[in-house]
Design a protein around this motif. Sequence first.
Motif, short mmCIF file in Angstrom:
data_model
loop_
_atom_site.label_atom_id
_atom_site.label_comp_id
_atom_site.label_asym_id
_atom_site.label_seq_id
_atom_site.Cartn_x
_atom_site.Cartn_y
_atom_site.Cartn_z
N ASN A 112 -2.17 0.71 8.17
CA ASN A 112 -0.68 0.44 8.02
C ASN A 112 -0.67 1.33 6.83
OD1 ASN A 112 0.27 -2.12 9.73
ND2 ASN A 112 -2.04 -2.34 8.83
N THR A 113 0.11 2.40 7.12
CA THR A 113 0.35 3.40 5.86
C THR A 113 2.01 3.34 5.55
OG1 THR A 113 -1.37 5.07 7.10
CG2 THR A 113 0.41 5.91 5.41
N TYR A 114 2.10 3.42 4.15
CA TYR A 114 3.16 3.24 3.39
C TYR A 114 3.23 4.45 2.55
CZ TYR A 114 3.30 -1.56 5.15
OH TYR A 114 3.02 -2.56 6.25
N LEU A 115 4.71 5.07 2.54
CA LEU A 115 5.00 5.97 1.49
C LEU A 115 5.41 5.15 0.16
CD1 LEU A 115 6.08 9.16 3.47
CD2 LEU A 115 3.86 8.58 2.95
N THR A 116 5.26 5.85 -0.84
CA THR A 116 5.69 5.11 -2.27
C THR A 116 5.94 5.92 -3.16
OG1 THR A 116 5.31 3.30 -3.80
CG2 THR A 116 3.19 4.47 -3.06
N ASP A 117 6.86 5.71 -4.29
CA ASP A 117 7.23 6.57 -5.42
C ASP A 117 6.40 6.10 -6.40
OD1 ASP A 117 8.38 4.34 -5.76
OD2 ASP A 117 10.32 5.25 -6.10
N GLY A 118 5.47 4.88 -6.09
CA GLY A 118 4.54 4.70 -7.37
C GLY A 118 3.17 4.90 -7.04
N PRO A 119 2.06 4.50 -7.62
CA PRO A 119 0.80 4.74 -7.52
C PRO A 119 0.01 4.53 -6.06
CG PRO A 119 0.73 2.65 -8.66
CD PRO A 119 2.27 3.03 -8.55
N SER A 120 -0.66 5.23 -5.74
CA SER A 120 -1.28 5.07 -4.40
C SER A 120 -2.31 3.83 -4.60
CB SER A 120 -2.23 6.34 -4.06
OG SER A 120 -1.16 7.46 -3.90
N ARG A 121 -2.41 3.09 -3.59
CA ARG A 121 -3.68 2.23 -3.46
C ARG A 121 -3.88 1.61 -1.90
NH1 ARG A 121 -3.58 -3.85 -6.29
NH2 ARG A 121 -5.61 -4.61 -5.52
N ARG A 122 -5.24 1.25 -1.84
CA ARG A 122 -5.68 0.80 -0.54
C ARG A 122 -6.21 -0.69 -0.70
NH1 ARG A 122 -9.64 4.34 3.42
NH2 ARG A 122 -7.55 5.66 3.42
N ARG A 128 -7.90 -4.75 9.05
CA ARG A 128 -6.73 -4.17 8.68
C ARG A 128 -6.96 -3.25 7.46
NH1 ARG A 128 -1.17 -7.00 11.01
NH2 ARG A 128 -1.65 -6.71 13.16
N VAL A 129 -6.06 -2.29 7.24
CA VAL A 129 -6.07 -1.49 6.19
C VAL A 129 -4.35 -1.35 5.63
CG1 VAL A 129 -6.36 0.61 4.90
CG2 VAL A 129 -8.16 -0.27 6.56
N VAL A 130 -4.16 -1.75 4.51
CA VAL A 130 -2.88 -1.45 4.04
C VAL A 130 -2.96 -0.31 3.04
CG1 VAL A 130 -0.67 -2.32 2.52
CG2 VAL A 130 -1.99 -3.65 4.40
N ASP A 131 -2.27 0.91 3.44
CA ASP A 131 -2.81 2.20 2.56
C ASP A 131 -1.30 2.64 2.09
OD1 ASP A 131 -4.00 4.39 1.50
OD2 ASP A 131 -4.05 5.37 3.23
N LEU A 132 -1.16 2.45 0.69
CA LEU A 132 0.04 3.10 -0.02
C LEU A 132 -0.25 4.57 -0.53
CD1 LEU A 132 0.98 0.07 0.12
CD2 LEU A 132 2.00 0.22 -2.15
N ARG A 133 0.49 5.44 -0.24
CA ARG A 133 0.09 6.73 -0.69
C ARG A 133 1.54 7.36 -1.51
NH1 ARG A 133 -1.87 9.44 5.21
NH2 ARG A 133 -3.63 8.31 5.46
N HIS A 134 1.05 7.81 -2.76
CA HIS A 134 2.30 8.31 -3.41
C HIS A 134 2.85 9.74 -2.89
CE1 HIS A 134 4.48 9.46 -7.01
NE2 HIS A 134 4.05 10.42 -6.88
N ALA A 135 4.08 9.54 -2.60
CA ALA A 135 4.93 10.75 -1.99
C ALA A 135 5.85 11.39 -2.91
CB ALA A 135 5.24 10.34 -0.76
N SER A 136 6.12 12.70 -2.69
CA SER A 136 7.24 13.16 -3.33
C SER A 136 8.68 12.87 -2.87
CB SER A 136 6.96 14.95 -3.58
OG SER A 136 7.12 15.06 -2.13
#
Length: 209
Positions: A112-122, A128-136
């Motif tokens: 489960n991928t999410y874009l964020t304006d905060g820090p990346s974290r997995r 299941r995997v929750v993947d926050l990716r820092h995005a511009s």
Amino acid sequence: MKTAVASVPDQIMKRARAAGRGGVYTPSDFLNVAARAAVDQALSRLVKAGKLRRLARGLYDFPKVHPKLGQLSPAPDDVAHALARETGSQVQIAGARAANALGLTTQVPAKNTYLTDGPSRRVVLGKRVVDLRHASPKHLIAPGSPAGTVVQALRHVGAVRAADVAQVASRQLTVSDKKTLAFSAVQAPAWMRPTLVSIANAVAAGIDG
């Protein structure tokens, strides 16, 4: 006579119970109860007592319990939003998760991928995997809204399925969502704009019809 003040663990559990099982939390959610050190200690005690579950570093939940399966995994969205609250950031579902949320695919992605304006974290939750990716900012359009989900779903499926996205989104988005999409379309890549504008224009068609 003085009224007894509930302990920090009791206050945390009172809030968790009020919100219901399935809630996901970080220590920052309870900083209005006590100082960080006391909250950390209380959460540790609650985990040892089996009242809360530690999912990952600084991440806890009040798990739902199935009569046969036992404790269930938390919803990926709840995990993502808890992590976003911790850093005061925004999140937006992306990739296959966005396409699934819009109904373009029936397969539930393991990642489960999410874009964020905060820090990346997995965070790994069983299979299941929750993947926050820092995005511009240019990649994080209308974050946290149905309009933002449409943009990410379209980005995932590509131009070849743009008509499918338009058909589904035109039907599902509210008038307010379509206004948000119209306002945000200029931020999207050039190839997306005609599709996003056509979805937004469906507002007028719906009102006139």
